[in-house]
Design a protein around this motif. Sequence first.
Motif, PDB file in Angstrom:
ATOM      1  N   GLN A  73       0.829  -1.210   0.000  1.00 49.23           N
ATOM      2  CA  GLN A  73       0.000   0.000   0.000  1.00 49.23           C
ATOM      3  C   GLN A  73       0.861   1.256   0.000  1.00 49.23           C
ATOM      4  OE1 GLN A  73      -2.226  -1.391   3.470  1.00 49.23           O
ATOM      5  NE2 GLN A  73      -4.132  -1.264   2.312  1.00 49.23           N
ATOM      6  N   ARG A  76       2.360   1.521  -3.532  1.00 49.32           N
ATOM      7  CA  ARG A  76       1.402   1.983  -4.551  1.00 49.32           C
ATOM      8  C   ARG A  76       1.257   3.509  -4.499  1.00 49.32           C
ATOM      9  NH1 ARG A  76      -0.839   4.071  -7.744  1.00 49.32           N
ATOM     10  NH2 ARG A  76      -2.701   3.509  -8.967  1.00 49.32           N
ATOM     11  N   ARG A  77       1.235   4.068  -3.299  1.00 44.87           N
ATOM     12  CA  ARG A  77       1.172   5.529  -3.185  1.00 44.87           C
ATOM     13  C   ARG A  77       2.430   6.177  -3.751  1.00 44.87           C
ATOM     14  NH1 ARG A  77      -1.067   3.900   1.855  1.00 44.87           N
ATOM     15  NH2 ARG A  77       0.941   4.210   2.929  1.00 44.87           N
ATOM     16  N   ALA A 101      -2.307   3.041 -14.192  1.00 45.34           N
ATOM     17  CA  ALA A 101      -3.178   2.711 -13.063  1.00 45.34           C
ATOM     18  C   ALA A 101      -4.442   2.047 -13.595  1.00 45.34           C
ATOM     19  CB  ALA A 101      -3.507   3.967 -12.270  1.00 45.34           C
ATOM     20  N   TYR A 156     -10.423  -4.312  -8.260  1.00 48.69           N
ATOM     21  CA  TYR A 156      -9.385  -3.683  -7.449  1.00 48.69           C
ATOM     22  C   TYR A 156      -8.848  -2.466  -8.213  1.00 48.69           C
ATOM     23  CZ  TYR A 156      -9.141  -7.878  -4.478  1.00 48.69           C
ATOM     24  OH  TYR A 156      -9.425  -8.903  -3.611  1.00 48.69           O
ATOM     25  N   GLU A 158      -6.962  -0.102  -7.375  1.00 46.98           N
ATOM     26  CA  GLU A 158      -5.633   0.377  -6.998  1.00 46.98           C
ATOM     27  C   GLU A 158      -4.502  -0.361  -7.704  1.00 46.98           C
ATOM     28  OE1 GLU A 158      -5.937   1.686  -2.421  1.00 46.98           O
ATOM     29  OE2 GLU A 158      -6.749  -0.309  -2.820  1.00 46.98           O
TER      30      GLU A 158
END
Length: 401
Positions: A73, A76-77, A101, A156, A158
């Motif tokens: 997580q 990903r940011r 993305a 999903y 993300e």
Amino acid sequence: MSSQATDDRTRGYDVIVVGAGIVGAACARALAQTGRTVAIVDRADAVSGTSSHGEGNLLVSDKGPGPELVLAQHARRRWATLSAELRDESGPDFPGIEFEAKGGVVVATTAAGADPLKTFAASQRDAGVVAREISTAEALDLEPALNPAITAAIHYPEDAQVQPVIAAEAMLRSARSAGAVMRMRTTVTGGIVRAGTLTGIHTDHGDLHGDVIVNAAGPWAAGLSTALGARIDVRPRRGMVLVTTRMPHRVFHKVYDGDYFGATQSADAALQTSSVIESTQGGTVLIGSSREQVGFDDHLRVEVLRELAGKAMRVFPFLANASIMRTYGGFRPYVPDHLPVIGPDPRMPGLWHATGHEGAGIGLSVSTADIITALIDGHPTPVDATPFRVDRAAVLGEEAA
């Protein structure tokens, strides 16, 4: 002996990163940008190992609640901004890293697989993942060529993808711009140890001295760590991928069946396969995924390709008419507890590790570099680094028994 080789032997570096794949490139870039002197060493050419044989996945969808998901997580940011940073640093003449993305769609293809997939997604939602249960009609809106006989689907948004070779090369270019030097086709033959501390490496092109040696050798990390005096238990886990010829885009997300998570978490050395399908910006379709522990045996195994193709057609029937352009295989750095190894080695001061990510190294490379840099600086890490410490039983192997 060249003047450059003489310079290497007489002066030291703040950091020597061994491994010029994407994890080593990310570490070298992050450390060089702090103003440290950095050397990058690899026994082959840059980005010629595991990083060149992956699909470029930046996934949260395949990770259950726990430390690896937290790391993913954070990663990903970071990738959302890193792509822009690398574009600015590389300049207009360097190709883009193809950050996309695109999101992911995970499906069940059997009645028995539907409830486990939904339960897994619910556990991820509790951990902050956007995992939206969708109907078959909604799944077909996202992926019109999907098999309408699927029994469950999770969206999903993300999940993302990059072109891994270009991304790693861009990081290396950035590191060089910050002063890092590269020593390719240079094999490490041992460590230079003084008063119990690793202070450099012996290579087939002379000695290099450094305050910190980072083992970013991927599936070859066990051999390197042994040569440097503190072995870690990282094993090669082979995977294979099919690549179709170019075609009009018919796969718009990262799409895979729910068996994929089980394959990633399996400790079985035998063959594990699941269908993982995605398009590239170049128009090809990548079809995976397989996992097996066969050492560094890189022989072509037709039975593996047959399983990949068969499972992929159950998800996207149109692939039955696709032409295969090529196939490739590579080795993932596997650790028995399925967590990467990030941080200093307490058995050998001066030695650090950044490896063991198995199939998630592309995505987790940037967060690994952030952790390594923070720990070396003595700063708080962006996520809790304790689960990735070196002195855990799964990493030390027989030594911990």
